[in-house]
Design a protein around this motif. Sequence first.
Motif, PDB file in Angstrom:
ATOM      1  N   LYS C 204       0.821  -1.218   0.000  1.00  0.00           N
ATOM      2  CA  LYS C 204       0.000   0.000   0.000  1.00  0.00           C
ATOM      3  C   LYS C 204       0.854   1.267   0.000  1.00  0.00           C
ATOM      4  CE  LYS C 204      -3.514   2.500   2.538  1.00  0.00           C
ATOM      5  NZ  LYS C 204      -4.112   2.745   3.855  1.00  0.00           N
ATOM      6  N   VAL C 205       2.021   1.170   0.631  1.00  0.00           N
ATOM      7  CA  VAL C 205       2.936   2.308   0.676  1.00  0.00           C
ATOM      8  C   VAL C 205       3.234   2.827  -0.735  1.00  0.00           C
ATOM      9  CG1 VAL C 205       5.234   3.025   1.422  1.00  0.00           C
ATOM     10  CG2 VAL C 205       3.940   1.356   2.771  1.00  0.00           C
ATOM     11  N   TRP C 207       1.207   2.454  -3.361  1.00  0.00           N
ATOM     12  CA  TRP C 207       0.003   2.715  -4.146  1.00  0.00           C
ATOM     13  C   TRP C 207      -0.422   4.172  -4.004  1.00  0.00           C
ATOM     14  CZ3 TRP C 207      -3.143  -2.178  -2.225  1.00  0.00           C
ATOM     15  CH2 TRP C 207      -2.536  -3.319  -2.759  1.00  0.00           C
ATOM     16  N   ALA C 208      -0.835   4.758  -5.136  1.00  0.00           N
ATOM     17  CA  ALA C 208      -1.298   6.145  -5.091  1.00  0.00           C
ATOM     18  C   ALA C 208      -2.769   6.211  -4.732  1.00  0.00           C
ATOM     19  CB  ALA C 208      -1.065   6.808  -6.443  1.00  0.00           C
ATOM     20  N   SER C 209      -3.545   5.253  -5.231  1.00  0.00           N
ATOM     21  CA  SER C 209      -4.992   5.367  -5.027  1.00  0.00           C
ATOM     22  C   SER C 209      -5.703   4.036  -5.209  1.00  0.00           C
ATOM     23  CB  SER C 209      -5.577   6.385  -6.010  1.00  0.00           C
ATOM     24  OG  SER C 209      -5.247   6.038  -7.329  1.00  0.00           O
TER      25      SER C 209
END
Lengths: 308, 272, 347
Positions: C204-205, C207-209
Motif C-alpha cells: 500500500k505504501v 500505491w497512489a490510489s
Amino acid sequence: MAGGVTSSGVVGDSFAAVRTRLLAPSWLVLLFFMFAPMVVMLIYSFLTKEFRGGVIWSFSLGAYDQFFLDRGLFGDEPPKIEWTYITIFLRSIWQALAATVLCLLIGFPTAYFIATRPVSQRTAWLFLITVPYWVNLLIRTVSMKFLIRDNGPLNEALLAIGLIDSPLALINTDFAVQLGLFYSYLPFMVLPLYASIERYDFTLSEAAADLYASRRAVLFRVVVPSVKPGLVAGCILVFVPSLGAFLAPDLLGGAKNFMIGSLIEEQFKGNAGNWPFGAAVSMILLTIVMLVLLVMARSRTRDVGSAA
Amino acid sequence: MSRAHDVRHMPGFGFLAVVCLLVLYLPLLVVMVYSFNESRSITLWGGFSLRWYAEIFYGPESPKFKTAAWNSLTIALIAATSATLIATSAAIAMVRGGSFRLRSATFGLITMPIMVPEIVTAVATLVFFSSIGFVLGYASILVAHIVFCIPFAYLPISSRLQGIESHYDEAAQDLYANRWQTFRYVLLPMLLPGVLSGFLLAFIISLDDFIITNFVKGAGVETLPTAIFGAVKQGIKPDIMALSTLLLGVSVLLVTASWWLGRKDSATHDQH
Amino acid sequence: MKTTLLKTGLALGLTAALAATPAQAAGSLSIYHWFEYIPQELLDKFAAEHGVEVTMDTYDSNESMLAALKAGKLGSYDVAVPGDYMVKIMAGEGMLDTIADGELANKGNIEEQWLDVPFDPMRQHSIPYQWGSTSFSVNRDQYAGDISDTAMLFDPPDEVKGKINVLDSQGEVMAMASMHLGMPQCSTDRTQLKELDALLQSAKVHWASFGSDVAKDVLVSGDAAVGMIWNGFSAKGRAEGANIEYAYPKQGHVVWMDNVVLLKDAPNRDNALKFMDFLLEPENIAAVSNFAQYMAGVNGALELLDESLRTSPESVPPAGSAPGVFVEVCDQATQEVYDAIWTRLKK
C-alpha cells in the motif's frame, strides 16, 4: 451589543398560538419518513448480522463490540480498545472541519460582497453561485480531479507563469479531499450567510465607524455577531454533510483510507456486507452530531435570553 | 452618503468573490470543452466534434435522457417547493412560537436528514417503504426527496428569520393585522432572501441526489443522476459532458431571465 | 418432478401460444442490470420481437444489487445480472428461481466451458452474459521492462512506485495478492493470512490510489503508471490513444463472468425465459459484446464479434500464460478474517 436590536437569534412569540399547526407538516413528514426508518436502523444495529448483507432477528451487541473492542485479526485475543474506527472518525472530523474553514474563508466574503450589490443584481448572483450545481457532483468531482492532477491544466498554468518549478502533488492528498469537500458544499455556506448579511443594518457599521472602530473591528465585532445565525446555519450545512461524504474522498483522495462515509458505504454496498455494523456506525455518528447541535442550539437560546 | 458606502466596502472581498466564482466554474470549463471532444476520452483531446450532442438528441438513448431530465427537473421543482413551504412554516413556529418543550427535539428531527449518511437513509427508507407497501416509482422518489430537502431549506430560512426583529410582527398585530396578514405583508417580504436561498439549496440537492434515488426508485423511472452513473465498467463518456453542458445552458438562461426581470423590477422600485 | 414437468409444459405451451401472436403486447419484462452495459437497440429489438414492454433498473455494484433486493426489491424484477461469485451467494440465499430442463430452447448454445461452472453447476439458475479478466495494465511510456509478474502491483520496481492505482474491490485485490504469494484464496492457515496482511500493508505504501470507476482514466492521463483494471476497460483506454499494455502475469489473473439469472418471485417469469433465450442467440449476445467490449459465452458469437475485439491483446492471453481463476466465495468465518484484513488495509 447587549440590547442591540439586531442581536442574533431573536425569538418572538407572535405565532405561539398556532405553533402546533405550523409544526405539524414537518413533524408528520419527518417522523414518518425519516424518524421511523431511523428507528429501523437503530434496531438493526442491535441485531445479528447476516452473512453477505441483511440481518438475523436476534439481539446482539456484536456491531458495537466490533466498533469499540479490538480482538485481533482472528477474533480470539483478549479485547483491547479498538482505535481503527476512532481514527476514521477523527480523520473525517478533521477533513470536514478543514473544508468548513475553507468554505468560510471564501464563502463569507462572497456572501458579503453579494449582499452589498445593488438589489437588482443580488438574485442573479445567487443563481450564479448555484448554477454549477446543476451539473452532477460526480461529473464535477471528476473534472476537479482532471484539473488538479500532476500534469493537469492547473499545474501547467502555474509552471508556465513561473510560480512553481515542479508540479504540485495535489491529487490523492488530504488537501485534495478538503478541496473536493469545499467545492462540493460551497453554496451551502454562501446562501445562508447571504440571507443573514442581506438583513444586516449597515447603519450599525457606520455608528461603529463613527466611534473610530477600524474596518477589522467593524467586521469582527459588529457584522459577524449580527449575522451569527447565518454563520451557524452555513457551518452546519457544510460540516455535517462533509462528515458522511464519500465521493470527494474516493475520487480526489484516492480512497486509500476510509472516511466515515466510505466505511458505512462498504457495510451496505461493499464486500463486508455487515448491516448491523453499518447501522451502528451511523447511530454513533448521529449521536455525536446530534449532541453537538443540541449543545449549540441550547447555548444560542441562552444568548438570546440574556440579550432580551 | 459616500462614507456609508465606504464602511460597507471591505477591501479584498470582491477579489475573494471572484476567486469563489473561478473555483466554481473552472471544473465546468473542463466539462464544456470535453463535451466537444471527437474522441471517447475525457482526458485526451481528439479534435472538435458535435457528435455527443447529436447522440443526446438522436441517439438510441435519447428517450431515456429526455425522460430522465424531465423527471429530475419536475422532482427537484416539486420537492424543493414542498420542502420550502414545510420549512418556512416550521421556521416561523421555531423562531416566533415562543419557547416550548419539544424545541430541541424538533430541531434535531428537522436536521436529521443531513446527519445520517445517504446510504443509510437509502437502505432504511427502502426497508421502510417496502414494509408499509409503498409502491416504488415516481412518488416514492418524490417523498424521499422532500424529506432530505427540508433541512437545506430550513436552515437559511430560520437564520434569516432570527435576524428579523420581532417588534415588526408585534407592531403589525398592534395594528390589528391577523396572523396571516402579519406573515404575508410584514414577515414574508423580509424573509424572501432566506426563502429563495433555502429553495435554491433544496433544488440543487434534489437535482444531484443519486444514492437515495437509486434505492427508492421503481424499475424504469430514471432521474438524471441515475441515468448518468454509467461510469462503472464503461468509464464516463463525453455524452455525459454534453448533457451536463446542455443543463448548464438551461440554467444560464434562467439566470439571465431572472437578472433581466430583477432589473425591470428594481427600475420600477427605484421610482419611489 | 411432476410439478416441474407440468410447469415446463405450461411454460412451453404459453410460449407457443404467445409466439403465435407476436403483434399483441404480451406483458412486460423488468430487468435489473448494471449501468450502461446493454445497448438500448437490443432492448428495443427484444421488445419489438416479442411485443413485450421492457423496463430496466440499474445498479452500480453486485453488493448494492444484493442490498436493494434484500431490502425489499425482490419480487419486482424478473432478471438480474450478477457476477460469478454473486450468483453463488444469491443462490445460497434462495433468491434465484430454478430453470427446469427444457425451459430454455437455446440452452444448448452455451459454450462447453461455461456450462458447468463452479458458481452455478449445470447452469440451474443462470446463463452466461459477458466475461472478461481482471489484471493490470502498464503505461509503456513510463515503464518499459517486463510486466508479466504480479510484483508490478505488490513489490513494484522503483520507476512506478507511488504511481499505482488498484481497483477498490476487495475480492479482486485479495485474489491477485493471494496469487502473488501462491496461496489459496480462502486460506484458513494463520501464517498465510498474516503473510497476506503484511504483503498488502507493505504494498500500500507504493500505491497512489484505490479506484474502480476511474481505473481507465488514470492510466490514460498518465497519473498512474500501473493500474489494476478489467481487460475490456483497458482496451478502451488503448483505443483512446494511450500507450498502455494489459498484462497476463505468470502467477495468474482473475476471470469474472456476469450472468443473467432468473430471480425468485419474478412477476413475468415467461418473458424472463424468453429474454434469456434471446440473449443465447449468437447475434444478440454478440451485439452486447461489441458494445461492452467483453466476450460472450455462446457458441457462434465469436465469429460475429468485431475484428478489433476478437483479436485484441487484451482478450487473447499469450500462449503459455497462467490460467485465470474466479474469485472464490469463502465461508463466513474465513470471510470475516479477509474483511478484517481489508479494513486494516484502509483504516
